[in-house]
Motif scaffolding. Structure first.
Motif, PDB file in Angstrom:
ATOM      1  N   LEU A  84       1.516  -5.077   3.928  1.00  0.00           N
ATOM      2  CA  LEU A  84       0.611  -5.688   4.893  1.00  0.00           C
ATOM      3  C   LEU A  84       0.040  -6.967   4.294  1.00  0.00           C
ATOM      4  CD1 LEU A  84      -1.330  -2.463   5.939  1.00  0.00           C
ATOM      5  CD2 LEU A  84       0.411  -3.611   7.281  1.00  0.00           C
ATOM      6  N   LYS A 110      -0.306   2.368  11.257  1.00  0.00           N
ATOM      7  CA  LYS A 110       1.038   2.374  10.681  1.00  0.00           C
ATOM      8  C   LYS A 110       1.311   3.681   9.944  1.00  0.00           C
ATOM      9  CE  LYS A 110       2.239  -2.492  10.362  1.00  0.00           C
ATOM     10  NZ  LYS A 110       3.412  -2.327  11.240  1.00  0.00           N
ATOM     11  N   GLN A 162       4.109   0.594   2.481  1.00  0.00           N
ATOM     12  CA  GLN A 162       3.928  -0.290   3.629  1.00  0.00           C
ATOM     13  C   GLN A 162       3.374  -1.632   3.152  1.00  0.00           C
ATOM     14  OE1 GLN A 162       4.535   0.401   7.109  1.00  0.00           O
ATOM     15  NE2 GLN A 162       4.426  -1.816   6.959  1.00  0.00           N
ATOM     16  N   LEU A 220      -8.767  -5.111   4.865  1.00  0.00           N
ATOM     17  CA  LEU A 220      -8.466  -4.374   3.636  1.00  0.00           C
ATOM     18  C   LEU A 220      -8.876  -5.157   2.399  1.00  0.00           C
ATOM     19  CD1 LEU A 220      -4.925  -2.995   4.536  1.00  0.00           C
ATOM     20  CD2 LEU A 220      -6.998  -1.651   4.256  1.00  0.00           C
ATOM     21  N   ILE A 231       0.838  -1.191   0.000  1.00  0.00           N
ATOM     22  CA  ILE A 231       0.000   0.000   0.000  1.00  0.00           C
ATOM     23  C   ILE A 231       0.880   1.249   0.000  1.00  0.00           C
ATOM     24  CG2 ILE A 231      -1.845   1.216   1.199  1.00  0.00           C
ATOM     25  CD1 ILE A 231      -2.615  -1.523   0.169  1.00  0.00           C
ATOM     26  N   LEU A 266      -3.720  -0.306   9.053  1.00  0.00           N
ATOM     27  CA  LEU A 266      -3.143   0.592   8.061  1.00  0.00           C
ATOM     28  C   LEU A 266      -3.073   2.016   8.593  1.00  0.00           C
ATOM     29  CD1 LEU A 266      -2.105   1.198   5.236  1.00  0.00           C
ATOM     30  CD2 LEU A 266      -4.465   1.330   4.457  1.00  0.00           C
TER      31      LEU A 266
END
Length: 265
Positions: free
Chosen positions: A21, A33, A19, A76, A6, A30
């Motif tokens: 994940l 972070k 990032q 997500l 992402i 998300l």
């Protein structure tokens, strides 16, 4: 296990980071972070780019393809976010920029110098480098040498008594301790207390109650630009005088002005 890569893009600050994940990550993961990253690293980027000293994120709204991603435990994967997709973020910032705005334009011994105002420093200091450039090393009183308490163990080589500093169009008499420093000129707490100086954060000014004057606070780059501009003006004025009077004539004019000032004092 699937992984999401992402890219968070902060709309108003034009900052981004990547990032990774896994598919079980939630919107809340998300956001946490992203919030952690922005709070930690974007401060340096903003400091360099916008000359703000400190900034922190207070809230963060994420959106994907126009849909707001609320801070929840919703995974997500339910948003069909693919590898490399961009999630936009609108951040609310609290900015503390006063540390970079603590320079004032001043003049000492006829030279324009940016001075750093530091209420956390008990003494006003002049760097050895600047004292040499101003021709003031010969008047340093070596009897006032001492070692400064601090991690670097800096040593003050002496004191310049009653140096004339022009600040906001007004002359002040200041005692400067001379030491090796990367900052050429510091206005410390001793002068601030004596002259009744107060840093007005909302107005961005240094208020001096003893003379009822206000001096604008500048960033270091702004102060340097003003100093350079003033030096260019002085050099042009000097060339005009030399053309008008000749070098010898200009020296005679300067000598007569010095004599006139000494008589007045």
């Amino acid at each position: 296990m699937d992984h999401f890569k992402i890219v968070i893009k902060v709309v108003d600050r034009n900052l981004s980071f990547q990032q990774t994940l896994d598919s079980s990550a939630t919107v809340g993961d998300l956001e946490r972070k992203a919030h952690q990253y922005l709070t930690r690293d974007s401060v340096k980027k903003i400091f360099v780019r916008h000359e703000l000293s400190i900034g922190t994120v207070t809230s963060l709204d994420l959106s994907f393809r126009g849909e707001r991603l609320k801070n929840s435990e919703k995974p997500l994967s339910s948003y069909e976010i693919q590898n490399g997709d961009i999630v936009e973020a609108e951040a609310t910032w609290i900015e503390y920029g006063i540390q970079s705005l603590l320079y004032v334009e001043c003049q000492i011994n006829g030279f324009d110098v940016p001075a750093f105002v530091d209420s956390g420093c008990s003494i006003s200091t002049l760097s050895t480098r600047l004292a040499r450039r101003l021709g003031l090393l010969d008047v340093v009183d070596r009897d006032f040498a001492f070692e400064v308490d601090g991690p670097n163990g800096d040593e003050v080589i002496g004191c310049i008594h009653d140096a004339e500093v022009r600040l906001g169009g007004t002359l002040y008499s200041v005692n400067f301790d001379v030491m090796d420093s990367s900052t050429d000129l510091w206005i410390g707490l001793d002068m601030m207390i004596r002259e009744g100086m107060c840093i007005n954060v909302p107005k961005g000014t240094l208020e001096i109650s003893s003379t009822k004057t206000q001096v604008p606070l500048l960033t270091l780059n702004e102060a340097r630009r003003r100093v350079i501009r003033n030096r260019i003006k002085a050099a042009r004025s000097l060339r005009r005088e030399e053309k008008r009077f000749g070098r010898r004539g200009r020296q005679e004019v300067e000598t007569s002005l010095k004599i006139e000032r000494s008589v007045k004092n």
